[in-house]
Design a protein around this motif. Structure first.
Motif, short mmCIF file in Angstrom:
data_model
loop_
_atom_site.label_atom_id
_atom_site.label_comp_id
_atom_site.label_asym_id
_atom_site.label_seq_id
_atom_site.Cartn_x
_atom_site.Cartn_y
_atom_site.Cartn_z
N ALA A 163 0.83 -1.20 0.00
CA ALA A 163 0.00 0.00 0.00
C ALA A 163 0.86 1.25 0.00
O ALA A 163 0.55 2.24 -0.68
N LEU A 164 1.95 1.23 0.76
CA LEU A 164 2.84 2.39 0.81
C LEU A 164 3.50 2.62 -0.54
O LEU A 164 3.60 3.76 -1.00
N ALA A 165 3.92 1.56 -1.19
CA ALA A 165 4.54 1.70 -2.51
C ALA A 165 3.54 2.21 -3.53
O ALA A 165 3.88 3.04 -4.39
N GLU A 166 2.30 1.73 -3.46
CA GLU A 166 1.28 2.20 -4.38
C GLU A 166 0.98 3.68 -4.18
O GLU A 166 0.82 4.43 -5.15
N ALA A 167 0.91 4.10 -2.92
CA ALA A 167 0.66 5.51 -2.62
C ALA A 167 1.80 6.39 -3.12
O ALA A 167 1.57 7.45 -3.72
N GLU A 168 3.03 5.97 -2.89
CA GLU A 168 4.18 6.76 -3.33
C GLU A 168 4.23 6.85 -4.84
O GLU A 168 4.56 7.91 -5.40
N ALA A 169 3.89 5.77 -5.53
CA ALA A 169 3.89 5.79 -7.00
C ALA A 169 2.81 6.74 -7.52
O ALA A 169 3.04 7.48 -8.49
N ALA A 170 1.64 6.72 -6.88
CA ALA A 170 0.57 7.62 -7.30
C ALA A 170 0.96 9.08 -7.07
O ALA A 170 0.66 9.95 -7.90
N LEU A 171 1.65 9.36 -5.97
CA LEU A 171 2.09 10.72 -5.70
C LEU A 171 3.10 11.19 -6.74
O LEU A 171 3.03 12.31 -7.23
#
Length: 343
Positions: A163-171
């Motif tokens: 989830a953290l990696a997905e959020a960082e990629a979206a940012l």
């Protein structure tokens, strides 16, 4: 005279803006900050949860400063810069559904404010667990992230690695120029948050971007208009003068977040329990509840329970009826406080 720095604190519902704001005020030392808090609901709660600057907190309720309350924001800001005593800064916490661009425009277009203030930074607090889905489903969340110069990926301890990696990629995809930092409960150095001199007006020239299936392909963006909010999202504000009974209210709150969590974007409240001298404060985001007792009710303070719910498909009459079943009986409400808490 140096112009007063203005920091705009934005972020979607339940990301942790007020927690961060309290950390800033606790560590402000001798610096004097004025705080403007904007809430989407009719009842003001966040203003009562801000600590350390009681005489400097101004509340704007029942709407967003990006549309309905811009005139009120201008009035308060103008009164602040006209005061004889010097402020070290102005902090504006927008509602979780507000677009920060019109807030910035208020300070940039008014002659008096432009002479006496400068936009210092737009700080976005984002929920690490829910950010990716919020960017897909809510244009407000995308607009807030897209216009920030600093994004705090909050509640990082509650998100797994995926989830953290997905959020960082979206940012990175949405705002590659923004500085991004993971945080836990808004723990971020004050010296790195204030006096950043990071505001860039070019971030506000385009409307917010929406990430999602509407673009017809994964990872694509669709431009959406400003000034409106996601369809079906509304707020319900309730107040009760009679105390609530704890053994009824807590199971009800748990059922609410479990059964309606998908549509409950934000819930918060300051609750008066019968036979209890302290204020009970709860905040919920989707299926997560953070709650606990805080300071005692002041002697001249009305022991009134105030609750605000923001989400999709909320029924005010239904919520009120359910909460009325949690009210203490009149005889219970008149009982003495717990001996260990009594004056």
């Amino acid at each position: 005279m140096a112009r007063i720095p203005v920091t705009v604190l934005t972020g979607f519902l339940g990301a942790g803006k007020t927690t961060l704001l309290n950390r800033v005020l606790r560590g402000a030392g001798a610096r004097r900050w004025a705080v403007i808090v904007n809430e989407f609901g009719e009842l003001g709660i966040d203003g009562d949860l801000v600590v350390g600057a009681d005489e400097e907190v101004y509340e704007l309720n029942n709407g967003c400063v990006c549309c309905k309350l811009r005139g009120d924001l201008l009035r308060i800001a103008t009164s602040l810069v006209r005061r004889p005593e010097r402020l070290d800064g102005i902090l504006i916490e927008t509602s979780g559904l507000a677009d920060p661009a019109p807030v910035v425009q208020t300070f940039a277009l008014d002659d008096l404010l432009r002479q006496h203030t400068r936009l210092d930074s737009i700080v976005c607090v984002a929920d690490a667990r829910h950010l990716a889905s919020q960017l897909r489903d809510y244009p407000e969340a995308a607009g807030q992230v897209a216009q920030a110069d600093l994004v705090l990926l909050n509640k990082a301890d509650l998100a797994d690695a995926a989830a953290l990696a997905e959020a960082e990629a979206a940012l990175r995809a949405l705002n590659p120029d923004a500085e991004t930092r993971p945080t836990v409960r808004g723990d971020f150095p004050i010296d790195l948050l204030l006096e950043r001199h990071a505001f860039d007006n070019s971030r506000l020239r385009l409307p917010p971007l929406r990430l999602g299936a509407a673009a017809g392909r994964p990872g694509a963006y669709v431009r959406v208009g400003q000034g409106s909010h996601s369809a079906g999202v509304g707020s319900v504000s309730l107040a009760f003068e009679r105390p609530l009974e704890r053994s009824r209210f807590m199971p009800w709150l748990q059922r609410l977040v479990v059964e309606r969590g998908a549509d409950l974007l934000r819930a918060k409240g300051i609750v008066a329990f019968e036979a209890e001298a302290r204020r009970f404060v709860f905040q919920a985001v989707h299926m997560t509840v953070d709650s606990g007792f805080e300071r005692p009710w002041a002697g001249d303070e009305a022991r009134e329970s105030r609750l605000v719910f923001i989400g999709r498909g909320l029924d005010a009459d239904e919520l009120r009826a359910e909460l009325e079943l949690c009210l203490a009986e009149p005889c219970e409400a008149e009982s003495a406080m717990s001996p260990e808490l009594a004056p």
